[in-house]
Design a protein around this motif. Structure first.
Motif, PDB file in Angstrom:
ATOM      1  N   ILE A 257       0.742  -1.042  -0.094  1.00  0.00           N
ATOM      2  CA  ILE A 257      -0.102  -0.026  -0.044  1.00  0.00           C
ATOM      3  C   ILE A 257       0.723   1.353   0.047  1.00  0.00           C
ATOM      4  O   ILE A 257       0.228   2.188  -0.386  1.00  0.00           O
ATOM      5  CB  ILE A 257      -0.915  -0.060   1.105  1.00  0.00           C
ATOM      6  CG1 ILE A 257      -2.254   1.057   0.888  1.00  0.00           C
ATOM      7  CG2 ILE A 257      -0.141   0.320   2.536  1.00  0.00           C
ATOM      8  CD1 ILE A 257      -3.315   0.895   1.827  1.00  0.00           C
ATOM      9  N   ASN A 258       2.009   1.191   0.340  1.00  0.00           N
ATOM     10  CA  ASN A 258       2.799   2.485   0.598  1.00  0.00           C
ATOM     11  C   ASN A 258       4.374   2.260   0.186  1.00  0.00           C
ATOM     12  O   ASN A 258       4.851   1.872   1.073  1.00  0.00           O
ATOM     13  CB  ASN A 258       2.716   3.238   2.033  1.00  0.00           C
ATOM     14  CG  ASN A 258       3.246   4.428   2.043  1.00  0.00           C
ATOM     15  OD1 ASN A 258       3.209   5.325   1.168  1.00  0.00           O
ATOM     16  ND2 ASN A 258       3.585   5.073   3.101  1.00  0.00           N
ATOM     17  N   PRO A 259       4.816   2.398  -0.995  1.00  0.00           N
ATOM     18  CA  PRO A 259       3.959   3.152  -2.104  1.00  0.00           C
ATOM     19  C   PRO A 259       2.991   2.037  -2.585  1.00  0.00           C
ATOM     20  O   PRO A 259       3.403   0.683  -2.571  1.00  0.00           O
ATOM     21  CB  PRO A 259       5.199   3.377  -3.122  1.00  0.00           C
ATOM     22  CG  PRO A 259       6.180   2.529  -2.784  1.00  0.00           C
ATOM     23  CD  PRO A 259       6.188   2.387  -1.561  1.00  0.00           C
ATOM     24  N   PRO A 260       1.753   2.236  -3.490  1.00  0.00           N
ATOM     25  CA  PRO A 260       0.929   1.542  -3.780  1.00  0.00           C
ATOM     26  C   PRO A 260       1.562   0.814  -5.282  1.00  0.00           C
ATOM     27  O   PRO A 260       2.574   1.187  -5.840  1.00  0.00           O
ATOM     28  CB  PRO A 260      -0.104   2.328  -4.095  1.00  0.00           C
ATOM     29  CG  PRO A 260       0.346   3.659  -4.509  1.00  0.00           C
ATOM     30  CD  PRO A 260       1.392   3.999  -3.499  1.00  0.00           C
ATOM     31  N   ASN A 261       0.963  -0.341  -5.508  1.00  0.00           N
ATOM     32  CA  ASN A 261       1.166  -0.961  -6.920  1.00  0.00           C
ATOM     33  C   ASN A 261      -0.195  -1.628  -7.707  1.00  0.00           C
ATOM     34  O   ASN A 261      -1.189  -1.256  -6.870  1.00  0.00           O
ATOM     35  CB  ASN A 261       2.450  -1.955  -6.500  1.00  0.00           C
ATOM     36  CG  ASN A 261       1.738  -3.069  -5.581  1.00  0.00           C
ATOM     37  OD1 ASN A 261       0.768  -3.565  -5.482  1.00  0.00           O
ATOM     38  ND2 ASN A 261       2.732  -3.357  -4.683  1.00  0.00           N
ATOM     39  N   PHE A 262       0.235  -2.379  -8.490  1.00  0.00           N
ATOM     40  CA  PHE A 262      -0.699  -2.877  -9.301  1.00  0.00           C
ATOM     41  C   PHE A 262      -1.964  -3.608  -8.289  1.00  0.00           C
ATOM     42  O   PHE A 262      -3.046  -3.839  -8.854  1.00  0.00           O
ATOM     43  CB  PHE A 262      -0.244  -3.739 -10.441  1.00  0.00           C
ATOM     44  CG  PHE A 262      -1.295  -4.321 -11.453  1.00  0.00           C
ATOM     45  CD1 PHE A 262      -2.226  -3.308 -11.999  1.00  0.00           C
ATOM     46  CD2 PHE A 262      -1.409  -5.668 -11.550  1.00  0.00           C
ATOM     47  CE1 PHE A 262      -3.113  -3.905 -12.914  1.00  0.00           C
ATOM     48  CE2 PHE A 262      -2.344  -6.257 -12.486  1.00  0.00           C
ATOM     49  CZ  PHE A 262      -3.050  -5.443 -13.192  1.00  0.00           C
ATOM     50  N   CYS A 263      -1.377  -4.186  -7.228  1.00  0.00           N
ATOM     51  CA  CYS A 263      -2.243  -5.049  -6.451  1.00  0.00           C
ATOM     52  C   CYS A 263      -3.633  -4.099  -6.062  1.00  0.00           C
ATOM     53  O   CYS A 263      -4.650  -4.674  -5.812  1.00  0.00           O
ATOM     54  CB  CYS A 263      -1.685  -5.621  -5.158  1.00  0.00           C
ATOM     55  SG  CYS A 263      -0.423  -6.746  -5.631  1.00  0.00           S
ATOM     56  N   LEU A 264      -3.176  -3.009  -5.937  1.00  0.00           N
ATOM     57  CA  LEU A 264      -4.279  -2.130  -5.174  1.00  0.00           C
ATOM     58  C   LEU A 264      -5.427  -1.891  -6.254  1.00  0.00           C
ATOM     59  O   LEU A 264      -6.669  -1.663  -5.803  1.00  0.00           O
ATOM     60  CB  LEU A 264      -3.837  -0.861  -4.522  1.00  0.00           C
ATOM     61  CG  LEU A 264      -3.010  -0.933  -3.168  1.00  0.00           C
ATOM     62  CD1 LEU A 264      -4.371  -1.296  -2.025  1.00  0.00           C
ATOM     63  CD2 LEU A 264      -2.178  -1.830  -3.113  1.00  0.00           C
ATOM     64  N   LEU A 265      -4.905  -1.772  -7.710  1.00  0.00           N
ATOM     65  CA  LEU A 265      -6.006  -1.554  -8.490  1.00  0.00           C
ATOM     66  C   LEU A 265      -6.755  -2.741  -8.703  1.00  0.00           C
ATOM     67  O   LEU A 265      -8.160  -2.543  -8.970  1.00  0.00           O
ATOM     68  CB  LEU A 265      -5.153  -1.154  -9.768  1.00  0.00           C
ATOM     69  CG  LEU A 265      -6.174  -1.010 -11.204  1.00  0.00           C
ATOM     70  CD1 LEU A 265      -7.180   0.237 -11.064  1.00  0.00           C
ATOM     71  CD2 LEU A 265      -5.181  -0.613 -12.563  1.00  0.00           C
ATOM     72  N   LEU A 266      -6.135  -3.943  -8.718  1.00  0.00           N
ATOM     73  CA  LEU A 266      -6.886  -5.171  -8.859  1.00  0.00           C
ATOM     74  C   LEU A 266      -7.997  -5.122  -7.643  1.00  0.00           C
ATOM     75  O   LEU A 266      -9.164  -5.643  -8.051  1.00  0.00           O
ATOM     76  CB  LEU A 266      -6.118  -6.306  -8.895  1.00  0.00           C
ATOM     77  CG  LEU A 266      -5.279  -6.555 -10.105  1.00  0.00           C
ATOM     78  CD1 LEU A 266      -4.189  -7.563  -9.733  1.00  0.00           C
ATOM     79  CD2 LEU A 266      -5.825  -6.894 -11.294  1.00  0.00           C
ATOM     80  N   LEU A 267      -7.468  -4.813  -6.568  1.00  0.00           N
ATOM     81  CA  LEU A 267      -8.531  -4.856  -5.241  1.00  0.00           C
ATOM     82  C   LEU A 267      -9.661  -3.871  -5.550  1.00  0.00           C
ATOM     83  O   LEU A 267     -11.026  -3.968  -5.141  1.00  0.00           O
ATOM     84  CB  LEU A 267      -7.684  -4.466  -3.900  1.00  0.00           C
ATOM     85  CG  LEU A 267      -7.076  -5.608  -3.251  1.00  0.00           C
ATOM     86  CD1 LEU A 267      -6.348  -5.136  -2.134  1.00  0.00           C
ATOM     87  CD2 LEU A 267      -8.042  -6.667  -2.876  1.00  0.00           C
TER      88      LEU A 267
END
Length: 446
Positions: A257-267
């Motif tokens: 989450i910090n820094p954010p990555n592609f996983c957060l977009l999928l979520l």
């Protein structure tokens, strides 16, 4: 997908001011989950030699990794911020407002509560230092209380960008989202060679998730069938399982989450589809009178709750270290049972804070005959705000940065000034009142 230009019609503008009880209820529930999770994370320990260390108890639990996959609700905040932000921007546009006026209001509504927090923390920690509290304890308290600041930086960036991103969304919604997704993947691919690129995704990731809120506001998810929504949930989680399973990304979503990555977009995709899938049930629940009354009181002070709950929790935990109050080890069941009274104690401490500082979240008062600040003043205020917040998010919060940040925020508030009254188009052209009916604006301007 529904064309955003339909909002130029009277029917579209009437729709734009309608409040969705589901958004209110989900936001309120997510905020409670954040407070509860932090109550299970903060665990300062006083050692016999007088030193103090902190442990993130929740992160050390093996069962937490799969649970946080479901309960990582930060993307959902940005989805809902996209829904309400786009509606607010379109309403301001319809009344003759500009992008700089939108940025001015957004900055004021987020900066004023944060300014009060930083000023009180700086004064309180300096007082504790003068009273003889060890500097190590002061630094631990400052560092722990700084955890919410990365969210403030990310949320401010996404919200201030709404006028620009709404323009791209209006012209090509799917292409805009696709380009942002490609930029996220590119930054993730290059972050190993150029580590600083990881922080560029604080813009790309959260703006992309916010675009999901734009799509939701325009009815894209509403027009999809139940099998389509279930497929979106399943496929996004399947891809998430693959990229974490082969160790491209960590499996623990807190680490992503910090820094954010592609996983957060999928979520974000999964959560947006889930929100739409459960929307009718959530909306019915949010329409219950006592729930509406509760949300009407607490929901309007969401930023105050978010900013203050962790400093209050850290301060309370530090004070308990100086007493003979029982302090069971986090390995014991007593510690976990103790999280229940800790949660309610934080809620109790939040009540007077909300009463004193909650009004700083109110929409800035419009000046009937005053000009708004210049574009230069708005841009300068934005820079003055982002510099200390980014410094704290990237390097940690210190006592000096607390004071400097409070001063910068105060300067930004002075630069932003009062909000001018927008130029209103003739009512007969709109076919609707220029202001929403009483009680229909709670989640449109937050």
């Amino acid at each position: 997908m529904e064309d955003p230009r339909h909002l130029e019609t009277p029917a579209g503008q009437a729709m734009a001011v309608r409040r969705d009880p589901a958004i209110d209820l989900v936001r309120f529930t997510c905020l409670l989950l954040v407070v509860a999770a932090h109550c299970m994370m903060v665990s300062p320990v006083l050692h016999r030699d007088g030193t103090v260390t902190t442990a993130n108890t929740l992160m050390d639990q093996g069962w937490f990794t799969p649970v946080v996959w479901v309960l990582m609700i930060v993307p959902l905040f940005f989805v809902m911020g996209g829904v309400t932000g786009l509606q607010s921007w379109r309403r301001l546009q319809a009344r003759g407002g500009t992008g700089f006026q939108f940025a001015q209001v957004r900055l004021l509504r987020l900066v004023r509560p944060a300014m009060a927090l930083l000023a009180v923390m700086w004064a309180g920690l300096w007082t504790a230092l003068l009273l003889g509290v060890h500097p190590q304890v002061i630094q631990l308290m400052a560092t722990g209380a700084a955890m919410p600041l990365w969210f403030l930086a990310a949320y401010l960036t996404a919200q201030v960008s709404i006028p620009l991103m709404a323009r791209f969304h209006h012209r090509a919604p799917r292409l805009t989202f696709g380009i942002l997704a490609a930029l996220i993947i590119t930054a993730d691919s290059l972050r190993g060679a150029v580590p600083v690129l990881a922080f560029v995704n604080m813009v790309f990731v959260w703006c992309a998730v916010q675009q999901l809120g734009f799509l939701m506001a325009d009815g894209f998810f509403q027009d999809r069938s139940r099998p389509w929504l279930l497929g979106a949930i399943a496929s996004s989680n399947l891809v998430l399982g693959v990229v974490t399973g082969v160790a491209i990304y960590p499996g623990n979503m807190v680490e992503n989450i910090n820094p954010p990555n592609f996983c957060l977009l999928l979520l974000g995709i999964s959560q947006a589809a889930t929100l739409q899938l459960l929307h009718n049930g959530i909306r019915w629940l949010g329409s219950v009178s006592w729930i509406q009354a509760l949300i009407a009181v607490a929901g309007r002070r969401a930023m105050t709750v978010y900013l203050w709950h962790l400093p209050l929790l850290v301060g309370m935990s530090a004070l308990l270290l100086l007493t003979d109050f029982p302090k069971p080890s986090p390995e014991l069941a007593e510690w976990w049972w103790g999280r229940i009274p800790v949660f309610f104690a934080v809620v109790a401490l939040l009540v007077p804070v909300i009463l004193v500082f909650g009004r700083l979240e109110n929409r800035p008062t419009a000046a009937s005959h005053a000009r708004g600040p210049s574009r230069t003043a708005v841009v300068t205020a934005g820079v003055v705000v982002f510099l200390p917040v980014l410094d704290a998010a990237l390097n940690g919060l210190t006592l000096a940065l607390l004071g400097g940040g409070a001063a910068c925020f105060a300067l930004a508030v002075l630069l932003l000034g009062r909000v001018p009254t927008p130029v209103l188009p003739p009512r007969k052209l709109l076919g609707e009142p220029t202001l929403p009916a009483r009680g229909l604006r709670a989640n449109l301007e937050s």
